[in-house]
Design a protein around this motif. Sequence first.
Motif, short mmCIF file in Angstrom:
data_model
loop_
_atom_site.label_atom_id
_atom_site.label_comp_id
_atom_site.label_asym_id
_atom_site.label_seq_id
_atom_site.Cartn_x
_atom_site.Cartn_y
_atom_site.Cartn_z
N ILE A 6 7.11 -10.62 -14.45
CA ILE A 6 6.19 -10.13 -14.42
C ILE A 6 4.86 -10.42 -14.27
N LYS A 7 5.03 -11.65 -13.21
CA LYS A 7 4.46 -12.41 -12.50
C LYS A 7 4.38 -11.55 -10.79
N ILE A 8 5.63 -10.87 -10.48
CA ILE A 8 5.89 -9.89 -9.44
C ILE A 8 5.04 -8.84 -9.46
N LEU A 9 4.82 -7.66 -10.70
CA LEU A 9 4.52 -6.91 -11.24
C LEU A 9 2.54 -6.84 -11.26
N ILE A 10 2.23 -8.09 -11.68
CA ILE A 10 0.74 -8.09 -11.62
C ILE A 10 0.29 -8.40 -10.19
N LYS A 11 1.03 -9.16 -9.28
CA LYS A 11 0.28 -8.92 -8.19
C LYS A 11 0.79 -7.98 -7.82
N LEU A 12 1.31 -6.35 -7.84
CA LEU A 12 1.80 -5.31 -7.34
C LEU A 12 0.22 -4.35 -7.97
N TYR A 13 0.05 -4.94 -8.83
CA TYR A 13 -1.22 -4.24 -9.71
C TYR A 13 -2.27 -4.69 -9.25
N LYS A 14 -2.38 -6.12 -8.48
CA LYS A 14 -3.43 -5.91 -7.60
C LYS A 14 -3.54 -5.82 -6.63
N ARG A 15 -2.38 -5.36 -6.09
CA ARG A 15 -2.63 -4.51 -4.80
C ARG A 15 -2.33 -3.37 -4.70
N HIS A 16 -3.64 -3.13 -6.25
CA HIS A 16 -3.57 -1.49 -5.42
C HIS A 16 -2.50 -0.62 -5.11
N CYS A 17 -1.60 -0.69 -5.94
CA CYS A 17 -0.15 0.21 -4.86
C CYS A 17 -0.46 1.59 -5.64
N PRO A 18 -0.20 2.40 -4.72
CA PRO A 18 -0.57 4.23 -5.10
C PRO A 18 0.60 4.78 -5.98
N TYR A 19 0.63 5.42 -6.46
CA TYR A 19 1.55 6.61 -6.85
C TYR A 19 2.19 6.98 -6.26
N VAL A 20 3.00 7.37 -5.65
CA VAL A 20 3.92 8.29 -4.66
C VAL A 20 5.25 8.35 -5.51
N TRP A 21 6.01 10.13 -5.93
CA TRP A 21 6.82 9.82 -6.03
C TRP A 21 8.45 9.36 -5.28
N GLY A 22 9.49 8.40 -5.60
CA GLY A 22 10.28 7.97 -4.98
C GLY A 22 9.78 7.71 -4.07
N GLY A 23 8.56 6.63 -4.77
CA GLY A 23 8.21 5.39 -4.08
C GLY A 23 9.19 4.25 -4.41
N GLN A 24 9.32 2.94 -3.09
CA GLN A 24 10.17 2.64 -3.96
C GLN A 24 9.98 0.83 -3.19
N GLY A 25 8.47 1.19 -2.75
CA GLY A 25 8.03 -0.48 -2.13
C GLY A 25 8.40 -0.23 -1.34
N GLN A 26 8.15 0.97 -0.06
CA GLN A 26 7.24 1.15 1.11
C GLN A 26 6.14 0.29 1.07
N ASN A 27 5.66 0.23 2.36
CA ASN A 27 4.29 0.01 3.00
C ASN A 27 3.67 1.46 2.96
N ALA A 28 2.37 1.22 2.06
CA ALA A 28 1.52 1.97 2.12
C ALA A 28 0.56 2.53 3.59
N ASN A 29 0.78 1.71 4.45
CA ASN A 29 0.22 1.63 5.66
C ASN A 29 0.67 2.01 6.65
N LYS A 30 2.04 2.63 6.65
CA LYS A 30 2.83 3.01 7.06
C LYS A 30 3.41 4.54 7.15
N LEU A 31 2.61 4.68 6.28
CA LEU A 31 3.09 6.34 5.44
C LEU A 31 1.48 6.70 6.33
N THR A 32 2.73 8.13 7.13
CA THR A 32 1.36 8.84 7.02
C THR A 32 0.48 9.84 6.48
N GLU A 33 0.14 11.19 6.51
CA GLU A 33 0.17 12.46 5.00
C GLU A 33 1.70 12.99 5.35
N ASN A 34 1.60 13.17 6.82
CA ASN A 34 2.69 14.22 6.56
C ASN A 34 4.43 13.60 6.05
N ASP A 35 4.71 12.44 5.73
CA ASP A 35 4.99 11.51 4.83
C ASP A 35 5.31 11.54 3.68
#
Length: 156
Positions: A6-35
């Motif tokens: 639960i603590k891990i999930l709350i940390k991820l919530y606080k980090r404003h993680c986006p929803y992307v189909w197939g996303g499994q914890g990849q770094n959002a900052n490293k994704l391009t629009e083409n990715d």
Amino acid sequence: MREKFIKILIKLYKRHCPYVWGGQGQNANKLTENDIKAMETSEKNANRVIQFIKMLVAYKLMTKLTKIFDCSGLVCYALYKCGKESKDFDIRADDLWKKYKWYREVIPGNLIHRSGHIAVYIGYNHLIEAKGRDYGVVISPYDPNEWDEGSVNPFE
């Protein structure tokens, strides 16, 4: 282990993680629009994600720790991070629901389900979920009428 999950999930919530189909914890900052376009199910959905990420950047909510998830990717990632599953653990929402022991009651740390979607009940009548492209990872009120009966326990 349940509390760590639960603590891990709350940390991820606080980090404003986006929803992307197939996303499994990849770094959002490293994704391009083409990715994002390559991962998403349509150009319209990709554009929704891109706009969400642009909003996070504009309001300085995106950090180097912000990751991307879909609903099952969020749960699988947190189960791995808390030590319950292996690093390569990745199954769909409906399969997560079938994998673990079912309980009539809904207790904190258990998974809740509706067809094609999975979330984690965190207590106090709330859940954490990767809700969708316009929302990302959120804490939402739990309405039992919107979910299958009961919950499954990944810690037994």
